[in-house]
Write a protein that holds these residues in place. Sequence first.
Motif, PDB file in Angstrom:
ATOM      1  N   SER B 113       0.780  -1.453  -0.120  1.00 15.37           N
ATOM      2  CA  SER B 113       0.011   0.065   0.009  1.00 15.37           C
ATOM      3  C   SER B 113       0.957   1.215   0.000  1.00 15.37           C
ATOM      4  N   ASP B 114       2.110   1.076   0.442  1.00 10.04           N
ATOM      5  CA  ASP B 114       2.967   2.089   0.568  1.00 10.04           C
ATOM      6  C   ASP B 114       3.869   2.259  -0.655  1.00 10.04           C
ATOM      7  N   LEU B 115       3.275   3.285  -1.638  1.00  7.02           N
ATOM      8  CA  LEU B 115       3.768   3.591  -2.702  1.00  7.02           C
ATOM      9  C   LEU B 115       5.135   4.322  -2.731  1.00  7.02           C
ATOM     10  N   GLY B 116       5.737   4.530  -1.397  1.00  3.66           N
ATOM     11  CA  GLY B 116       6.666   5.303  -1.304  1.00  3.66           C
ATOM     12  C   GLY B 116       7.913   5.142  -1.998  1.00  3.66           C
ATOM     13  N   ASP B 117       8.278   3.960  -2.802  1.00  3.78           N
ATOM     14  CA  ASP B 117       9.648   3.998  -3.363  1.00  3.78           C
ATOM     15  C   ASP B 117       9.716   4.753  -4.501  1.00  3.78           C
ATOM     16  N   ASP B 118      10.429   5.822  -4.549  1.00  3.52           N
ATOM     17  CA  ASP B 118      11.182   6.306  -5.737  1.00  3.52           C
ATOM     18  C   ASP B 118      10.139   6.912  -6.575  1.00  3.52           C
ATOM     19  N   GLN B 119       8.832   7.162  -6.085  1.00  6.40           N
ATOM     20  CA  GLN B 119       7.831   7.701  -7.082  1.00  6.40           C
ATOM     21  C   GLN B 119       8.111   8.970  -7.748  1.00  6.40           C
ATOM     22  N   ALA B 120       8.760   9.798  -7.089  1.00  9.39           N
ATOM     23  CA  ALA B 120       8.927  11.046  -7.847  1.00  9.39           C
ATOM     24  C   ALA B 120      10.056  11.156  -8.670  1.00  9.39           C
ATOM     25  N   ALA B 121      11.268  10.097  -8.596  1.00  9.52           N
ATOM     26  CA  ALA B 121      12.332  10.055  -9.546  1.00  9.52           C
ATOM     27  C   ALA B 121      11.790  10.143 -11.095  1.00  9.52           C
ATOM     28  N   PRO B 122      12.583  11.115 -11.704  1.00  8.46           N
ATOM     29  CA  PRO B 122      12.239  10.884 -13.160  1.00  8.46           C
ATOM     30  C   PRO B 122      12.923   9.828 -13.894  1.00  8.46           C
ATOM     31  N   ALA B 123      12.247   9.573 -15.021  1.00 11.49           N
ATOM     32  CA  ALA B 123      12.798   8.549 -16.019  1.00 11.49           C
ATOM     33  C   ALA B 123      14.049   8.530 -16.377  1.00 11.49           C
ATOM     34  N   VAL B 124      14.492   9.880 -16.827  1.00 10.81           N
ATOM     35  CA  VAL B 124      15.760  10.412 -17.275  1.00 10.81           C
ATOM     36  C   VAL B 124      16.385  11.432 -16.353  1.00 10.81           C
ATOM     37  N   ASP B 125      17.769  11.157 -15.926  1.00  8.62           N
ATOM     38  CA  ASP B 125      18.420  12.471 -15.458  1.00  8.62           C
ATOM     39  C   ASP B 125      18.101  13.703 -16.344  1.00  8.62           C
ATOM     40  N   LEU B 169      16.891  -2.324  -7.589  1.00  9.70           N
ATOM     41  CA  LEU B 169      15.546  -1.497  -7.519  1.00  9.70           C
ATOM     42  C   LEU B 169      14.864  -1.684  -6.329  1.00  9.70           C
ATOM     43  N   PRO B 170      14.295  -0.690  -5.782  1.00 13.04           N
ATOM     44  CA  PRO B 170      13.168  -0.849  -4.873  1.00 13.04           C
ATOM     45  C   PRO B 170      12.333  -2.099  -5.038  1.00 13.04           C
ATOM     46  N   VAL B 171      11.951  -2.740  -3.827  1.00 10.96           N
ATOM     47  CA  VAL B 171      11.271  -3.941  -3.911  1.00 10.96           C
ATOM     48  C   VAL B 171      10.118  -4.201  -4.812  1.00 10.96           C
ATOM     49  N   ASN B 172       9.157  -3.118  -4.758  1.00  6.58           N
ATOM     50  CA  ASN B 172       8.017  -3.103  -5.521  1.00  6.58           C
ATOM     51  C   ASN B 172       8.163  -3.111  -7.043  1.00  6.58           C
ATOM     52  N   GLN B 173       9.293  -2.179  -7.336  1.00  3.79           N
ATOM     53  CA  GLN B 173       9.781  -2.176  -8.830  1.00  3.79           C
ATOM     54  C   GLN B 173      10.089  -3.566  -9.284  1.00  3.79           C
ATOM     55  N   ARG B 174      10.720  -4.154  -8.482  1.00  2.00           N
ATOM     56  CA  ARG B 174      11.910  -5.194  -8.877  1.00  2.00           C
ATOM     57  C   ARG B 174      10.619  -6.235  -9.065  1.00  2.00           C
ATOM     58  N   LEU B 175       9.626  -6.554  -8.129  1.00  2.00           N
ATOM     59  CA  LEU B 175       8.575  -7.552  -8.329  1.00  2.00           C
ATOM     60  C   LEU B 175       8.028  -7.385  -9.565  1.00  2.00           C
ATOM     61  N   GLN B 201       0.589  -0.670 -11.207  1.00  2.63           N
ATOM     62  CA  GLN B 201       1.688  -1.492 -11.999  1.00  2.63           C
ATOM     63  C   GLN B 201       2.356  -0.777 -12.922  1.00  2.63           C
ATOM     64  N   ARG B 202       1.723   0.165 -13.839  1.00  2.00           N
ATOM     65  CA  ARG B 202       2.218   0.973 -15.022  1.00  2.00           C
ATOM     66  C   ARG B 202       3.304   1.801 -14.273  1.00  2.00           C
ATOM     67  N   VAL B 203       3.164   2.458 -13.264  1.00  5.13           N
ATOM     68  CA  VAL B 203       3.888   3.466 -12.633  1.00  5.13           C
ATOM     69  C   VAL B 203       5.281   2.576 -12.145  1.00  5.13           C
ATOM     70  N   LEU B 204       4.987   1.682 -11.463  1.00  3.65           N
ATOM     71  CA  LEU B 204       6.007   0.885 -10.947  1.00  3.65           C
ATOM     72  C   LEU B 204       7.091   0.152 -12.094  1.00  3.65           C
ATOM     73  N   LEU B 205       6.285  -0.355 -13.127  1.00  2.00           N
ATOM     74  CA  LEU B 205       7.251  -0.729 -14.471  1.00  2.00           C
ATOM     75  C   LEU B 205       8.114   0.302 -14.967  1.00  2.00           C
ATOM     76  N   HIS B 206       7.338   1.411 -15.066  1.00  2.35           N
ATOM     77  CA  HIS B 206       7.844   2.686 -15.714  1.00  2.35           C
ATOM     78  C   HIS B 206       9.298   2.907 -15.091  1.00  2.35           C
ATOM     79  N   ARG B 207       9.038   3.175 -13.788  1.00  7.57           N
ATOM     80  CA  ARG B 207      10.560   3.494 -13.002  1.00  7.57           C
ATOM     81  C   ARG B 207      11.454   2.418 -13.107  1.00  7.57           C
ATOM     82  N   ALA B 208      11.063   1.089 -13.060  1.00  4.04           N
ATOM     83  CA  ALA B 208      12.042  -0.028 -13.234  1.00  4.04           C
ATOM     84  C   ALA B 208      12.545  -0.336 -14.629  1.00  4.04           C
TER      85      ALA B 208
END
Lengths: 106, 227
Positions: B113-125, B169-175, B201-208
């Motif tokens: 439920s905690d989507l905390g990991d790395d949510q705000a990080a942009p896809a590209v520097d 990667l953070p756990v949720n992205q890694r999964l 799922q799309r947000v996590l996949l995108h970051r990963a």
Amino acid sequence: MTWKDRWGQIVHRRRADLARPEPDAAGLTCQELVELVTDFLEGALSPDERRRFEAHLDGCAGCRAYLEQMRGALLAAGGVGVAELDPAMRERLMDSFRDWRTAREA
Amino acid sequence: MAPVDRGSSPEPARPAAGERTDEAGLIQALRRGDEAAYGALVDRHAAALLRLASIYVSNPEVAAEVVQETWVAVLQGMDGFEERSSLKTWISRILVNKARTAAQREARTIPFSDLGDDQAAPAVDPERFRDRGPDRGRWSTPPREWDRPEERLLSQEVRAVVERAVAGLPVNQRLTITLRDIEDLSSAQTCSVLGISEGNQRVLLHRARARVRAALEAYLSDVTETP
């Protein structure tokens, strides 16, 4: 305000949206596009977003290369595959099966 | 290169017809107590389950125990399996529940439920884009096409680069990237296994995927630019 008034407003706003000219490709920057790539590949963009996405790609070699690299990342991840199962572990899993069958037949 | 267009059309959570028939046969044989059918299912799924368990728990022995418990639960629940989802989805869901419990015991909690990991990080520097003027938001250092991508992307070295990037990667992205891109589950199956929404799922996949792409870019450009 009655629901009819509100409905009138909604219809009015929809018409205004339709009358607005197509946003040009410059409406989407490269920095914005890279954040939409997964939604694009997943088929999750709205028709309007998709048009803007594709219009930008047509005019931008950098973003085309980015999208290709993203597809490359998918290809590479798919190539990771699965490691072999350790034989000792497989044997333990088979033992669980035999225990289960014995218990069931008992 | 040939486009990799996985997932652009939504796939159902049900498996493909061929896979389903084959699986249905194995399931029936297993219900009759057929050891070979069980062995075939273990060979097909156990290594992937171990990889998934290892994302939740750091101790390899605990991860192996989670897999063991999962198969026991599969055998005990086999008669109740209704084949509405694929067997792989069903087994993975059992594993995820057991792995979460084991992770809590290991005090390495990962609340989904905690989507905390790395949510705000942009896809590209952000440094790669112009930050002012009329061209703000355009590439200042655009990515370049990779040389001979097909053969290089499937090499052993690149495989190691991807595995390292995924492990970091953070756990949720890694999964999520493990199920979608490594195990090749559909988005519906992945959501079902992890108990998350499509959007989530799309947000996590995108970051990963963005992190894996960046790792590949760093690796492949280094190799290219060496004289």
